[in-house]
Design an enzyme around this catalytic site. Structure first.
Site, mmCIF file in Angstrom:
data_model
loop_
_atom_site.group_PDB
_atom_site.id
_atom_site.type_symbol
_atom_site.label_atom_id
_atom_site.label_comp_id
_atom_site.label_asym_id
_atom_site.label_seq_id
_atom_site.Cartn_x
_atom_site.Cartn_y
_atom_site.Cartn_z
ATOM 1 C CB ILE A 28 42.375 -6.456 -56.533
ATOM 2 C CG1 ILE A 28 41.875 -7.188 -54.651
ATOM 3 C CG2 ILE A 28 43.409 -7.161 -56.550
ATOM 4 C CD1 ILE A 28 43.622 -6.041 -53.801
ATOM 5 C CG ASP A 155 23.880 -4.926 -50.766
ATOM 6 O OD1 ASP A 155 23.792 -5.614 -51.474
ATOM 7 O OD2 ASP A 155 25.179 -4.759 -50.241
ATOM 8 C CB CYS A 384 50.870 -4.748 -31.222
ATOM 9 S SG CYS A 384 49.617 -3.742 -30.315
ATOM 10 C CG HIS A 509 49.416 -2.824 -35.706
ATOM 11 N ND1 HIS A 509 49.517 -4.481 -35.394
ATOM 12 C CD2 HIS A 509 49.028 -1.873 -34.760
ATOM 13 C CE1 HIS A 509 48.841 -4.362 -34.207
ATOM 14 N NE2 HIS A 509 48.469 -3.369 -33.947
ATOM 15 C CD GLU A 511 51.006 -5.614 -38.945
ATOM 16 O OE1 GLU A 511 52.108 -5.099 -38.260
ATOM 17 O OE2 GLU A 511 49.910 -5.423 -37.731
HETATM 18 N N1 GLN Z 1 45.158 -5.997 -26.844
HETATM 19 C C1 GLN Z 1 46.452 -5.656 -26.763
HETATM 20 C C2 GLN Z 1 46.738 -3.984 -26.204
HETATM 21 O O1 GLN Z 1 44.866 -3.067 -26.473
HETATM 22 C C3 GLN Z 1 47.319 -5.386 -27.647
HETATM 23 C C4 GLN Z 1 46.164 -4.730 -29.235
HETATM 24 C C5 GLN Z 1 47.117 -5.009 -30.728
HETATM 25 O O2 GLN Z 1 47.179 -6.100 -30.465
HETATM 26 N N2 GLN Z 1 46.310 -4.548 -31.715
HETATM 27 O O3 GLN Z 1 47.456 -2.983 -25.855
#
Ligand code: GLN
Length: 532
Positions: A28, A155, A384, A509, A511
C-alpha cells in the site's frame, strides 16, 4: 548478462523494502507513493519482486498468501499487483511480477544451454544481474519506476534482491535511486508505550547490506507521537522529516493523502525535481464516499471457503466497496461458510455472491446458494466458479440430478462443466489454466449486455473448466440462459437467470478490473438490484 544495458538518463527508481515483519502495508505504501507521483503529473510504473522460489503465485495457498491476482497477459501474481492496479489505474503484465523461481529457472536453463561460456554461474553477479535486468525492463520508460521487495530485509531468500537493488545504484547513479524502508513499531499495551527497538534493528540490518534509506515509513496500529519518529531518526541517521508515521487508516485510499502531507512528499519532490502540488481530488472523493454516513446499507452474502480471510477475496471486496461508494450505499459483507451454508444463511442477506475457487470443498453449499438465488429470485453474482455452480444448479433443477463439473465428480455422465477436448491431461500442473484477457460477445438486450452497456467485452480469466454446451437445453430449462460467449461461440463466458431481478454470472474475474473510482458494472448492477 546485461550489466551494461543503457538506462534512460532521467529515469528515477524508488525501492521499497520492509523490516520487522511483512504484511504491514509495504504494498500500500509503494502504491500510494506511486499515486502521489501520478498526482504530480509524472508517469509511473511499478513492480513486485518476490524472493520465494515459486515460479509464479498460481499454486500458492490463498489462505496463506491471499488472492492470486491475474494480469491481462495471464501472469498469476501476488495480491500486491491488485493494489498497484487499483491505486495507479494501470494494467500490469508479466514483467511487473518478478519471482526468484522464475529468474532462477531462466538462469539454469541458460546454463544448461551453454550460454555462460564456461563461467561459474553464481548468485552474485548472475542472479543479481538478472534481477537488475528485470527491473530495467519493467521500468518501461516511465518517469519513475517503483520496485517493492517482498518479505523483510535480512530474510535469507531475499538477500540477492537487496544486493541487486544496492548494485542498481551503481548502474544508474545513486542520485536516481530513492530507498524507502517500511518498518513496524508495536504498541505494548501493558506498559502503554511504542517500542522502536525492532525498527532500529531492522534499519541497522539494511545499513549492514549497504543501503542507507532516504525515507522511513513507520507503521503503527494507532497514531504514534513524534517522539517515535525522533528516536528512529536518531538511530538510523535518516533526517526526521523523512521519517513518516503511518497509523492504520479507515480506508487504504487515504494513504496517498497522508503521504502527500508528509516528509515523503518533500523527499520525492526533491528526488524527481517535480515540485508540483499533487492533485488529490480523486482520493478525497473516495475517502469522502467511504466515510459518508449512509441512509441505507445493503448486505451481500459472500459464500466462501476461506471465511473471514479478506486477503483471499481482496479484489472482490474492493469491487463491492467501490460499487457501494458510487451508488451511495454501505455494503455489508456477510461471510457465509460454504461448507455449512443453508437456506437460513441465504434468507438473511439482500444478495449472494459466489466468488472463484478450486477443489470440491464447500461446493454443495455454493450450488445451494445458486439454487436458492434461482428459486427465490435473490440477486446473485457468480464469478468463475460462481458461474459453474449456477450452471450445475440450473441443470439439476431441470431434472439432471447428477449434473456436476468433472472437477468435483470425474465420472458424471451429466458433465455440464468439463474440461474441453484438447485441454485434457493438463489438470495437475501450474500454468495450465485459461489465463488473462479474453474477449466475449454478449447477446443484445440481455441483462448482461445492458449491465455492461456493450456487446463486446474483455475480461480476465483464471480457470480450467468450461460449460458443456451439449447441455444448453437443460441449463435453460432450469432457469439460466447463456448471455455471452467467446467470439467464436465455443466457450460460455456469461449466463443470466431468465425472468429474475439480477442473477448474472461470468466465467471471468471482473473484480480484477474494478477500480475504486470506477467500479465494475457487474458489481454496480448487483448493488443497484438491491438498493431500494
Ligand atoms: N475451479 C474452476 C476451474 O478451474 C473455477 C476456477 C475459478 O473460480 N477461478 O475452472
Amino acid at each position: 548478462m546485461g550489466e551494461t544495458k543503457p538506462v534512460g538518463k532521467k529515469q528515477k527508481f524508488i525501492f521499497v523494502t520492509g523490516g520487522v515483519l511483512s504484511g504491514v502495508g509495504k504494498g500500500i505504501s509503494a502504491a500510494s507513493i506511486g499515486a502521489v507521483l501520478q498526482a504530480k503529473g509524472l508517469s509511473v510504473s511499478i513492480q513486485k519482486c518476490d524472493p520465494y522460489l515459486n515460479v509464479d503465485a498460481g499454486l500458492l495457498n490463498p489462505a496463506e498468501h491471499g488472492e492470486c491476482f491475474v494480469t491481462i497477459d495471464g501472469a498469476e501474481t501476488d495480491l500486491d499487483l491488485g493494489h498497484y492496479e487499483r491505486f495507479l489505474d494501470l494494467e500490469l503484465t508479466q514483467k511487473n511480477a518478478t519471482l526468484s523461481g522464475k529468474l532462477m529457472q531462466n538462469l539454469i536453463a541458460d546454463e544448461r544451454a551453454g550460454k555462460f561460456g564456461g563461467k561459474t554461474v553464481q548468485l552474485v553477479p548472475h542472479l543479481t544481474g538478472a534481477i537488475q535486468d528485470a527491473i530495467t525492463e519493467a521500468a518501461d520508460g516511465a518517469d519513475v519506476h517503483i520496485v517493492e521487495i517482498g518479505g523483510t530485509v535480512g530474510d535469507y531468500e531475499g538477500l540477492s534482491f537487496v544486493e541487486a537493488i544496492r548494485e542498481f545504484a551503481g548502474r544508474v547513479g545513486r542520485e536516481n535511486c530513492l530507498y524507502v524502508h517500511v518498518v513496524y513499531v508495536p504498541f505494548i499495551s501493558t506498559s502503554k508505550e511504542f517500542k522502536t527497538k525492532p525498527a532500529q534493528n531492522a534499519l541497522m540490518d539494511l545499513r549492514g547490506f549497504g543501503i542507507v534509506p532516504d525515507c522511513v515509513i513507520v507503521r503503527t496500529d494507532t497514531p504514534a507521537p513524534d517522539s517515535v519518529a525522533r528516536k528512529i531518526s536518531m538511530f538510523s541517521g535518516v533526517n526526521q522529516d523523512a521519517v513518516v508515521l503511518l497509523s492504520n487508516a479507515s480506508t487504504v485510499f487515504e494513504v496517498p493523502m497522508t503521504i502527500a502531507k508528509s516528509g515523503v512528499h518533500d523527499a520525492i519532490s526533491q528526488f524527481t525535481g517535480n515540485i508540483k502540488k499533487p492533485k488529490l481530488a480523486k482520493w478525497e472523493k473516495i475517502v469522502t464516499a467511504h466515510t459518508a454516513k449512509h441512509r441505507k446499507s445493503v448486505s451481500v452474502g459472500l459464500v466462501a471457503k476461506y471465511v473471514d480471510n479478506e486477503d483471499t477475496y481482496i479484489s472482490v471486496l474492493e469491487a463491492l466497496k467501490a460499487a457501494g461508494w458510487q451508488e451511495g450505499v454501505g455494503v455489508d459483507i456477510h461471510w457465509i461458510n460454504a461448507e455449512t451454508a443453508n437456506k437460513k444463511d441465504f434468507d438473511k442477506v439482500d444478495a449472494l455472491l459466489v466468488p472463484g475457487g478450486f477443489g470440491g470443498r464447500g461446493i454443495p453449499g455454493k450450488i445451494a446458494a445458486a439454487k436458492y438465488a434461482l428459486e427465490y429470485k435473490k440477486p446473485y453474482l457468480g464469478l468463475c466458479l460462481g458461474l459453474q455452480v449456477a450452471v450445475i444448479a440450473s441443470a439439476r433443477r431441470a431434472g439432471l440430478k447428477t449434473a456436476n463439473s468433472t472437477e468435483f465428480d470425474a465420472d458424471t455422465k451429466n458433465n455440464v462443466v468439463y474440461i474441453m477436448e484438447g485441454q485434457e491431461g493438463k489438470e495437475s500442473t501450474g500454468g495450465t489454466l485459461r489465463l488473462g484477457n479474453y474477449d466475449a460477445k454478449l447477446i443484445r438486450d440481455t441483462r448482461t449486455a445492458k449491465t455492461y452497456g456493450a456487446t463486446k467485452v474483455t475480461e480476465r480469466h483464471r480457470h480450467r473448466y468450461e460449460v458443456n454446451q451439449a447441455f444448453t437445453d437443460a441449463i435453460e430449462k432450469g432457469g439460466l440462459m447463456i448471455s455471452g460467449t467467446s467470439p467464436n461461440g465455443k466457450l460460455v463466458e456469461f449466463v443470466e437467470a431468465i425472468d429474475h431481478p439480477y442473477m448474472l454470472a461470468t466465467q471471468a474475474h471482473p473484480e480484477l478490473k474494478s477500480r475504486p473510482n470506477r467500479p465494475h458494472p457487474l458489481f454496480v448492477g448487483l448493488v443497484r438490484a438491491v438498493k431500494r
